[in-house]
Design an enzyme around this catalytic site. Structure first.
Site, short mmCIF file in Angstrom:
data_model
loop_
_atom_site.label_atom_id
_atom_site.label_comp_id
_atom_site.label_asym_id
_atom_site.label_seq_id
_atom_site.Cartn_x
_atom_site.Cartn_y
_atom_site.Cartn_z
N SER A 262 0.84 -1.20 0.00
CA SER A 262 0.00 0.00 0.00
C SER A 262 0.87 1.25 0.00
O SER A 262 2.08 1.19 0.27
CB SER A 262 -0.88 0.02 1.24
N LYS A 263 0.24 2.36 -0.29
CA LYS A 263 0.95 3.64 -0.28
C LYS A 263 1.47 3.92 1.12
O LYS A 263 2.54 4.48 1.31
CB LYS A 263 0.00 4.74 -0.73
#
Ligand code: GLU
Length: 507
Positions: A262-263
């Site tokens: 994920s970011k």
């Protein structure tokens, strides 16, 4: 049977910056197309107007330009199967919505959000499907007159696919093999909304893959759950015989621990998640991209190629030509690929080494210039050749090499204390005279003459070299001493020595 021409597409939704996982998906499509002499198409899936983000489409195009993965057809390129932006294909989708309705493969549903909520509250695990659709307000339960009256009154509706229960739906996946799902677990997905006159992702995706004659749908694992519905849609539309082959790529996983990349992981661990920098138009937050973090596109592409695929052995450095030759879906893994971002740094280093000094100098010269230094390109090439094996990124060369271009004005205190002896000013003055007398200022010749002088005088080599380094560099770092003096040239070497003797003595 005649083999179908290979046509693959990358079909992003312009909902923000392109995630690095999307870049990997596009890369695999590109490799597959190139290998088979086929077409690589860019289609923009922008039917969800609520999630549309301005600038996202341009961002996607710029990303692939930077990565050097050109499309053969599609948005920004053209082609005879366009338009390639789904928002420009409304009329096409309506035709197929009408066809599905006429054939009884889909129906209109008028349930309001309140009615749907009420159902969700009263029925546990409510799903709009064969078991519930006859209790709802739709064209299957209403009379023809009632339905027509609602349409005449401009009531909003959606069109849902009518999924027949209790049937095993088979998806042949080139990576996963046959995936079987019973149709009873599927719901009657919305295909079209009268509110905006647009189809949903599922219908638009299937219609376009068919009309654009896509032969292989290669996409991320997150789309695997949609595949059975897509198979049913192909059938409902009468296109079962020309269905594309499916290949669902493995997930990209966090570098550490479990779960999908994920970011947030990227921000926490300090690596980019987007190919190019991106400023979120809503929050104003800027995320640095791989390009701005100074990765070379070839290195990033090589790194991504191996996240979920291997050439059948443990080869890591693979040129684009070789990747195109060797890529195959059979060597794609089913299980997720850990996003070991340090490996991307390693790849960048390897690509710096592999590229010629001139190529790296092309990248480094603008940085040198930006520091106000006016120097010949040949000198930059020489310095790069001496120093590039010490860096992971081109921009790191400046910190390491600036002394080649800018004479020291200050001398590192610690180094002075340790390396500048009582005899140093006298020895350095003598060394200046020795160097002054050398005509052939080559590395080898300087070295020979200076070493002979040290031996003849009985000086301590380490002391001489350390003090010499301090005068030219200003501190204790750098490559071989005579490499430095050779690059600087005699005049500059002597000037720096003279200045150092004067300045350090006054400290
Ligand atoms: N629009 C989808 C996406 O954003 C495309 C999925 C597919 O390739 O079918 O990824």
């Amino acid at each position: 049977m005649k083999e179908k021409r290979v046509r693959v597409r990358f079909a992003p939704s312009p909902t923000g910056a392109l995630h690095i996982g999307g870049v990997r998906t596009a890369l695999y499509n590109y490799l597959f197309a190139r290998q088979h002499g086929g077409d690589f198409i860019l289609r923009i899936e922008d039917t969800d107007s609520t999630r549309f983000v301005p600038g996202a489409e341009e961002y996607i195009q710029e990303s692939f330009k930077w990565l050097n993965l050109p499309f053969d057809e599609g948005v920004g390129v053209g082609g005879d199967k366009g338009p390639y932006r789904q928002s420009e294909r409304r009329d096409i989708y309506i035709r197929y919505v009408d066809q599905l309705l006429a054939d009884g493969k889909a129906y209109m549903a008028f349930d309001t959000p309140e009615e749907l909520n009420a159902m969700r509250e009263s029925v546990a695990n409510f799903q709009y499907d064969a078991s519930t659709r006859m209790q709802m307000r739709n064209s299957l339960t209403l009379s023809k007159e009632e339905t027509d009256a609602l349409l005449a009154a401009n009531k909003q509706y959606v069109v849902r696919i009518k999924i027949e229960p209790n049937e095993d739906v088979r998806v042949n996946d080139l990576i996963r093999g046959e995936v079987v799902i019973n149709s009873s677990v599927l719901d009657d997905k919305v295909l079209y909304k009268s509110a905006d006159g647009l189809p949903t992702y599922h219908l638009a995706n299937v219609v376009d893959d068919h009309l654009m004659e896509i032969s292989h749908v290669i996409r991320g694992e997150e789309w695997l759950p949609s595949a059975p519905l897509h198979v049913l849609l192909y059938r409902a539309l009468g296109w079962a015989d020309s269905m594309p082959a499916f290949a669902h790529l493995p997930l990209l996983l966090k570098p550490e621990g479990n779960g999908k990349l994920s970011k947030r992981d990227a921000d926490r661990l300090g690596f980019p998640i987007f190919p190019l920098s991106w400023t979120d138009p809503k929050t104003g937050e800027t995320s640095v991209g791989y390009r701005e973090a100074d990765y070379m596109p070839e290195a990033l592409v090589n790194f991504l190629a191996l996240l979920g695929w291997n050439p059948g052995n443990d080869q890591e450095i693979i040129s684009m030509d070789e990747m195109i030759r060797k890529f195959d879906l059979e060597h794609c893994s089913k299980s997720g690929a850990k996003f070991a971002y340090q490996k991307a740094v390693w790849f960048n280093h390897e690509y710096i080494l592999m590229k010629s000094d001139r190529e790296i100098a092309e990248l480094f010269a603008p940085i040198v210039k930006a520091h106000g230094v006016d120097v010949s390109f040949e000198k930059v090439v020489t310095v790069v050749g001496m120093m590039k094996n010490r860096v992971n990124f081109v921009h790191e060369l400046w910190e390491l090499c600036s002394f080649f271009f800018v004479a020291p004005t200050a001398y590192d205190e610690k180094t002075v204390k340790k390396r500048w002896k009582e005899d140093s000013p006298r020895e350095m003055t003598e060394l200046m005279h020795v160097l002054e007398g050398i005509d052939d200022f080559s590395i080898e010749n300087q070295e020979k003459i200076v070493m002979d002088w040290i031996a003849a005088k009985g000086y301590h080599t380490g002391n001489i070299m350390n003090a010499f380094r301090l005068t030219l560099v200003g501190e204790g770092k750098g490559p071989h001493m005579f490499d430095i003096s050779w690059v600087l040239g005699k005049e500059e070497t002597l000037a720096r020595m003279q200045r150092a003797i004067k300045v350090i003595n006054q400290l």
